[in-house]
Design a protein around this motif. Structure first.
Motif, short mmCIF file in Angstrom:
data_model
loop_
_atom_site.label_atom_id
_atom_site.label_comp_id
_atom_site.label_asym_id
_atom_site.label_seq_id
_atom_site.Cartn_x
_atom_site.Cartn_y
_atom_site.Cartn_z
N SER A 140 41.91 33.32 48.26
CA SER A 140 41.52 33.06 49.44
C SER A 140 41.78 31.46 50.04
CB SER A 140 40.04 33.52 50.11
OG SER A 140 40.26 34.78 49.87
N GLN A 183 36.50 38.74 48.63
CA GLN A 183 36.58 37.72 49.16
C GLN A 183 38.16 38.19 50.63
OE1 GLN A 183 34.74 35.41 51.41
NE2 GLN A 183 36.59 33.52 51.46
N LYS A 184 38.57 38.29 49.97
CA LYS A 184 40.17 39.07 50.84
C LYS A 184 40.44 39.89 52.12
CE LYS A 184 43.89 37.94 48.68
NZ LYS A 184 44.84 36.63 48.69
N ARG A 185 38.95 40.54 51.53
CA ARG A 185 38.50 41.97 52.83
C ARG A 185 37.58 41.02 53.75
NH1 ARG A 185 37.89 44.65 48.47
NH2 ARG A 185 35.54 45.57 48.76
N ASP A 187 42.59 25.48 46.15
CA ASP A 187 43.62 27.09 46.40
C ASP A 187 44.63 27.16 44.97
OD1 ASP A 187 42.22 27.41 48.43
OD2 ASP A 187 43.04 27.04 50.09
N ARG A 228 35.26 37.51 55.01
CA ARG A 228 35.12 36.70 54.52
C ARG A 228 33.67 35.82 53.93
NH1 ARG A 228 38.95 32.29 53.15
NH2 ARG A 228 38.06 29.96 54.40
N ARG A 272 46.88 36.06 43.36
CA ARG A 272 46.67 37.61 44.78
C ARG A 272 45.13 37.88 45.13
NH1 ARG A 272 43.97 41.36 42.16
NH2 ARG A 272 43.76 41.99 39.22
N LEU A 273 44.81 36.88 44.08
CA LEU A 273 43.09 36.82 44.44
C LEU A 273 42.41 35.58 44.85
CD1 LEU A 273 41.80 38.20 41.16
CD2 LEU A 273 41.40 39.49 43.07
N GLU A 308 37.59 39.32 44.90
CA GLU A 308 38.45 40.55 45.89
C GLU A 308 37.79 41.00 47.03
OE1 GLU A 308 37.95 43.50 42.57
OE2 GLU A 308 40.41 43.20 42.03
#
Length: 283
Positions: free
Chosen positions: A71, A191-193, A79, A195, A68-69, A189
């Motif tokens: 990117s 990085q998910k929001r 990945d 880049r 889930r974390l 987390e």
């Protein structure tokens, strides 16, 4: 080391190289981390059949804990959830394991690993690795990161240098005390929001540790032999002595040898190749 079907051939070569160059191979214990969804019994049997007296244990890594974390990065192989297992070693391994040498599966040693393991970590450092301070550190993060003062100030009181996370000496006690897994996850987390980097598991390590590690002699990670992350071009060794050769990058020696398109340095990996024909495992 991590253990999976895609890299089992590299893992076997790495194990053999460690044992062949150790002055006391009976003192070496291997800790392998495998995905919970993999055929661990088959992976275990593959190792046991070639190394019947090897002291090793396989630990199950729950992919969902990190999936889930993750990117997307510039190369899909980066990945893979198992690529992030190095951030969870302190949780996976028993508390009695206080210090480890983490190794990627695309390398071979030509020196005694005990020398690497004995690197002092000083009074408070969590890990040691070869640093490369001539690399352009800014390129590991996006303009979004550097243009945000609250983010770029992360390195304000540090002298950060690039280091490759494929070879690290880690004090697991200090890692647990500092809860560094959580620190790495917090950057993932973010990085998910927004880049802030393009590579996989490396940038969170740099954000947490760069400038705060104990430098190790470069001979212990002659990395980049797999070329860059886009084309996998052939590369030469860096100047200086060599204790560990690391095919980081896109081009893996077993794939290039099978395709009859080896790079010159792949000949140094070939003598450790125990699975010389293309090897398929059911995942």
């Amino acid at each position: 080391m991590t253990l999976d079907t895609a890299y089992i051939r590299g893992s076997m070569a790495a194990i053999l190289s460690v044992l062949q160059h150790s002055s006391c191979p009976q003192n070496i214990a291997f800790h392998f981390v495998a995905s919970a969804t993999s055929n661990a019994s088959l992976l275990r049997a593959t190792i046991s059949s070639s190394f019947p007296y090897l002291n090793f244990r396989v630990y199950s890594f729950d992919d969902s804990s990190v999936s889930r974390l993750i990117s997307t990065s510039i190369r899909s192989a980066l990945d893979c959830p198992l690529n992030y297992a190095r951030s969870y070693l302190a949780n996976l391994l028993p508390l009695c394991v206080r210090r480890v040498v983490y190794l990627d599966s695309d390398l071979v040693l030509v020196d005694d690993i005990a020398k690497l393991a004995a690197n002092p970590l000083g009074d408070d450092s969590v890990l040691a690795a070869p640093e490369h301070c001539n690399a352009n550190f800014t390129t590991y993060f996006t303009p979004t990161f550097w243009s945000n003062p609250s983010l770029s100030l992360t390195f304000a009181n540090r002298k950060p240098c690039y280091f490759n996370t494929g070879v690290m000496v880690i004090d697991l006690d200090r890692w647990r005390d500092g809860d560094y897994t959580t620190k790495i996850e917090e950057w993932m987390e973010l990085q998910k929001r927004m880049r802030i980097y393009e590579l996989g598991s490396l940038p969170p390590f740099l954000l947490v540790f760069a400038g705060n590690i104990v430098p190790v002699d470069h001979r212990w990670n002659q990395h980049g032999l797999g070329g860059d992350n886009y084309r996998g071009l052939c590369r030469d060794l860096h100047p200086g002595p060599v204790s560990l050769l690391h095919w980081s990058g896109k081009g893996k020696p077993w794939a290039r040898l099978d395709a009859n398109r080896p790079c010159p340095l792949d000949a140094l990996w070939a003598p450790y190749d125990l699975l010389q024909s293309p090897f398929a495992l059911d995942s």
